[in-house]
Design a protein around this motif. Structure first.
Motif, PDB file in Angstrom:
ATOM      1  N   GLY A  15       0.821  -1.213   0.000  1.00  0.00           N
ATOM      2  CA  GLY A  15       0.000   0.000   0.000  1.00  0.00           C
ATOM      3  C   GLY A  15       0.851   1.256   0.000  1.00  0.00           C
ATOM      4  O   GLY A  15       0.554   2.237  -0.699  1.00  0.00           O
ATOM      5  N   MET A  16       1.942   1.231   0.761  1.00  0.00           N
ATOM      6  CA  MET A  16       2.843   2.390   0.800  1.00  0.00           C
ATOM      7  C   MET A  16       3.509   2.614  -0.558  1.00  0.00           C
ATOM      8  O   MET A  16       3.731   3.756  -0.980  1.00  0.00           O
ATOM      9  N   ALA A  17       3.825   1.503  -1.259  1.00  0.00           N
ATOM     10  CA  ALA A  17       4.422   1.640  -2.592  1.00  0.00           C
ATOM     11  C   ALA A  17       3.417   2.256  -3.564  1.00  0.00           C
ATOM     12  O   ALA A  17       3.765   3.143  -4.369  1.00  0.00           O
ATOM     13  N   TYR A  18       2.147   1.810  -3.505  1.00  0.00           N
ATOM     14  CA  TYR A  18       1.113   2.414  -4.347  1.00  0.00           C
ATOM     15  C   TYR A  18       0.939   3.900  -4.003  1.00  0.00           C
ATOM     16  O   TYR A  18       0.776   4.746  -4.894  1.00  0.00           O
ATOM     17  N   SER A  19       1.009   4.214  -2.715  1.00  0.00           N
ATOM     18  CA  SER A  19       0.887   5.609  -2.284  1.00  0.00           C
ATOM     19  C   SER A  19       2.017   6.463  -2.847  1.00  0.00           C
ATOM     20  O   SER A  19       1.802   7.600  -3.275  1.00  0.00           O
ATOM     21  N   ASP A  20       3.237   5.885  -2.861  1.00  0.00           N
ATOM     22  CA  ASP A  20       4.378   6.596  -3.453  1.00  0.00           C
ATOM     23  C   ASP A  20       4.098   6.981  -4.907  1.00  0.00           C
ATOM     24  O   ASP A  20       4.529   8.042  -5.377  1.00  0.00           O
ATOM     25  N   GLY A  21       3.381   6.105  -5.619  1.00  0.00           N
ATOM     26  CA  GLY A  21       3.090   6.336  -7.029  1.00  0.00           C
ATOM     27  C   GLY A  21       1.818   7.122  -7.266  1.00  0.00           C
ATOM     28  O   GLY A  21       1.389   7.263  -8.416  1.00  0.00           O
ATOM     29  N   GLY A  22       1.199   7.586  -6.171  1.00  0.00           N
ATOM     30  CA  GLY A  22      -0.032   8.370  -6.311  1.00  0.00           C
ATOM     31  C   GLY A  22      -1.269   7.527  -6.554  1.00  0.00           C
ATOM     32  O   GLY A  22      -2.350   8.060  -6.819  1.00  0.00           O
ATOM     33  N   GLU A  23      -1.136   6.206  -6.468  1.00  0.00           N
ATOM     34  CA  GLU A  23      -2.274   5.304  -6.687  1.00  0.00           C
ATOM     35  C   GLU A  23      -3.009   5.094  -5.359  1.00  0.00           C
ATOM     36  O   GLU A  23      -2.936   4.036  -4.732  1.00  0.00           O
ATOM     37  N   LYS A  24      -3.735   6.131  -4.929  1.00  0.00           N
ATOM     38  CA  LYS A  24      -4.321   6.111  -3.585  1.00  0.00           C
ATOM     39  C   LYS A  24      -5.421   5.073  -3.427  1.00  0.00           C
ATOM     40  O   LYS A  24      -5.557   4.461  -2.354  1.00  0.00           O
ATOM     41  N   MET A  75      -0.105   6.912  11.425  1.00  0.00           N
ATOM     42  CA  MET A  75      -0.251   8.176  10.696  1.00  0.00           C
ATOM     43  C   MET A  75      -0.407   7.931   9.194  1.00  0.00           C
ATOM     44  O   MET A  75      -1.241   8.573   8.535  1.00  0.00           O
ATOM     45  N   ASN A  76       0.382   7.015   8.645  1.00  0.00           N
ATOM     46  CA  ASN A  76       0.293   6.746   7.205  1.00  0.00           C
ATOM     47  C   ASN A  76      -1.077   6.203   6.815  1.00  0.00           C
ATOM     48  O   ASN A  76      -1.686   6.650   5.835  1.00  0.00           O
ATOM     49  N   VAL A  77      -1.557   5.211   7.590  1.00  0.00           N
ATOM     50  CA  VAL A  77      -2.856   4.602   7.281  1.00  0.00           C
ATOM     51  C   VAL A  77      -3.972   5.619   7.498  1.00  0.00           C
ATOM     52  O   VAL A  77      -4.871   5.779   6.660  1.00  0.00           O
ATOM     53  N   GLY A  78      -3.911   6.344   8.624  1.00  0.00           N
ATOM     54  CA  GLY A  78      -4.948   7.346   8.933  1.00  0.00           C
ATOM     55  C   GLY A  78      -5.002   8.444   7.887  1.00  0.00           C
ATOM     56  O   GLY A  78      -6.096   8.848   7.450  1.00  0.00           O
ATOM     57  N   THR A  79      -3.852   8.922   7.451  1.00  0.00           N
ATOM     58  CA  THR A  79      -3.800  10.008   6.469  1.00  0.00           C
ATOM     59  C   THR A  79      -4.406   9.571   5.137  1.00  0.00           C
ATOM     60  O   THR A  79      -5.192  10.302   4.515  1.00  0.00           O
ATOM     61  N   LEU A  80      -4.061   8.345   4.700  1.00  0.00           N
ATOM     62  CA  LEU A  80      -4.592   7.880   3.425  1.00  0.00           C
ATOM     63  C   LEU A  80      -6.109   7.711   3.476  1.00  0.00           C
ATOM     64  O   LEU A  80      -6.836   8.162   2.577  1.00  0.00           O
TER      65      LEU A  80
END
Length: 444
Positions: A365-374, A400-405
């Motif tokens: 999920g963090m890798a997808y987030s890095d690529g803007g694939e929310k 924080m990462n999970v909550g922010t997304l």
């Protein structure tokens, strides 16, 4: 201090002037062992010598032996990325009376059987409690009971060539405990020293009949039959292999016996097993080395990627759940270089091995987030939550990462407990406070 085991240890350190040599990189176990000896047992002597490298530990053991100081060696199954099996075998050959306790991270029966086969006195599975350490130490120092005492005397008589006295001791053991495997083994050894092969075989067979899973009588039977009766030697070698299947050398010897009998298919089975056993050992070594390298170059993602990729490629057909740490390290290295798509492919491969690892789903999920694939990132986080609904707890960053997304995806119900979790870990987290207050306003 209480109990007979504590007393055995206290007398070993205070009256016998015994010592412990520890070879381990595990600082937690070192502290536990130190507390056991100095706080629980209460010895005041400087009797614990700890080393992180094998050679330093062995030099200390040799130094103590030269001074006739009794010592017990605690040694890890793996030290600095190297298996210690050969070290243990060599030590027992050069110093047969040296007491050795192996520290392991797993408790598979075949692993423990193999350690006892190569001559260790005890095995401690970590994490270990103080009571466990005390009990194992006590049994290593002084095996319990009159029978064990007689066995010690009998073996010393046999080693000194006092065969008549040794036989008297063996008879005492068998009077104390009829058909005792240990007593029968001693009697067989004495007969063998007297060149009475048939009588030795009779004793070893009786010892084996008395305890089918005791390795020593079977090893003796193999030794006596080898080169004389291949059928019997093969039969008992296979029994040993079933009880202790990690001995690649023995598998090779079984294969060679089949070759001599022109049974090539059977030989191939055992040769394949021998290679597989050695390969597993080597793969464990590769993983350990890879961990050390990746830790050393963690600040240089490109170099970490290079070595972790080499290792995973080398282990392609031998990857298992124990290798997930390597995938996670590689994913971090890839993300550190902006290679988020490659990181996703890496985690997808890892999930085929361990599909219920919530950490892998989160990292993907963090890798997808890095690529803007929310949206895809949220789906990965949701997969992690299905496996473990509170996986983020205990980590401020993960919370924080999970909550922010989830907040950005307007899934406020999922975001709220994450920010609450972050504040439990760090009550001074201003960002979590602000986001939590905003969420409560929206939800209300």
């Amino acid at each position: 201090m209480s109990g007979k085991y504590d007393l055995i240890l206290f007398e070993y350190f205070e009256k016998t002037n015994g010592c412990i040599v520890l070879v381990s990189e595990d600082q937690l176990f070192k502290r536990m062992l130190s507390s056991t000896i100095f706080k629980i047992i209460g010895t005041k002597r400087d009797c614990l010598f700890a080393f992180e490298e094998i050679q330093s530990g062995l030099r200390k053991v040799q130094s103590l032996q030269k001074k006739s100081v009794d010592c017990i060696l605690f040694i890890e199954r793996w030290v600095n990325g190297n298996t210690t099996t050969e070290t243990i075998v060599t030590l027992k050959r050069l110093m047969p009376d040296l007491k050795i306790i192996v520290l392991v991270g797993e408790t598979k029966r075949e692993n423990i059987a193999y350690f006892y086969e190569i001559g260790v006195n005890n095995v401690i599975s970590k994490p270990a409690s103080m009571n466990n350490i005390i009990e194992k130490l006590a049994f290593t120092i002084k095996p319990q009971g009159k029978l064990s005492e007689y066995m010690g005397i009998g073996k010393r008589c046999l080693a000194a060539g006092k065969l008549m006295e040794a036989m008297q001791i063996a008879d005492k053991i068998l009077k104390l405990k009829p058909e005792s495997p240990a007593g029968l083994m001693l009697k067989g050894d004495i007969h063998l020293a007297q060149n009475e092969r048939d009588k030795a075989l009779e004793s070893y067979h009786r010892a084996h009949d008395s305890s089918k899973i005791y390795l020593e009588p079977i090893k003796k039977l193999v030794g006596v039959y080898e080169g004389v009766d291949d059928d019997e030697a093969l039969k008992y070698m296979k029994k040993l292999d079933k009880l202790s299947p990690l001995n690649a050398y023995r598998k090779t010897e079984i294969g060679k016996l089949h070759v001599r009998r022109d049974q090539m298919e059977e030989a191939e089975v055992y040769f394949d097993q021998a290679i597989e056993t050695i390969t597993k050992e080597a793969m464990g070594l590769i993983s350990s080395v890879a961990n050390n390298i990746s830790e050393a170059v963690s600040g240089t993602p490109a170099m970490a990627e290079k070595y972790l990729t080499k290792v995973l490629d080398a282990k392609a057909n031998h990857l298992g759940p124990d290798d997930i740490v390597l995938f996670n390290r590689l994913g971090i290295a890839l993300r550190g270089q902006g290679k988020w798509k490659e990181a996703i492919d890496n985690y997808a491969m890892a999930l085929r091995i361990s599909p219920n690892d919530e950490g892998l789903h989160y990292n993907m999920g963090m890798a997808y987030s890095d690529g803007g694939e929310k949206r895809m990132a949220a789906k990965c986080f949701e997969n992690a939550l299905v496996i473990n609904p509170v996986f983020y707890r205990g980590s401020e960053n993960v919370s924080m990462n999970v909550g922010t997304l989830f907040s950005e995806m307007r899934d406020f119900e999922k975001a709220l407990p994450c920010f609450e979790s972050a504040l439990k870990v760090n009550p001074d987290n201003a960002t979590a406070k602000r986001k939590l207050a905003a969420l409560r306003t929206v939800i209300e």
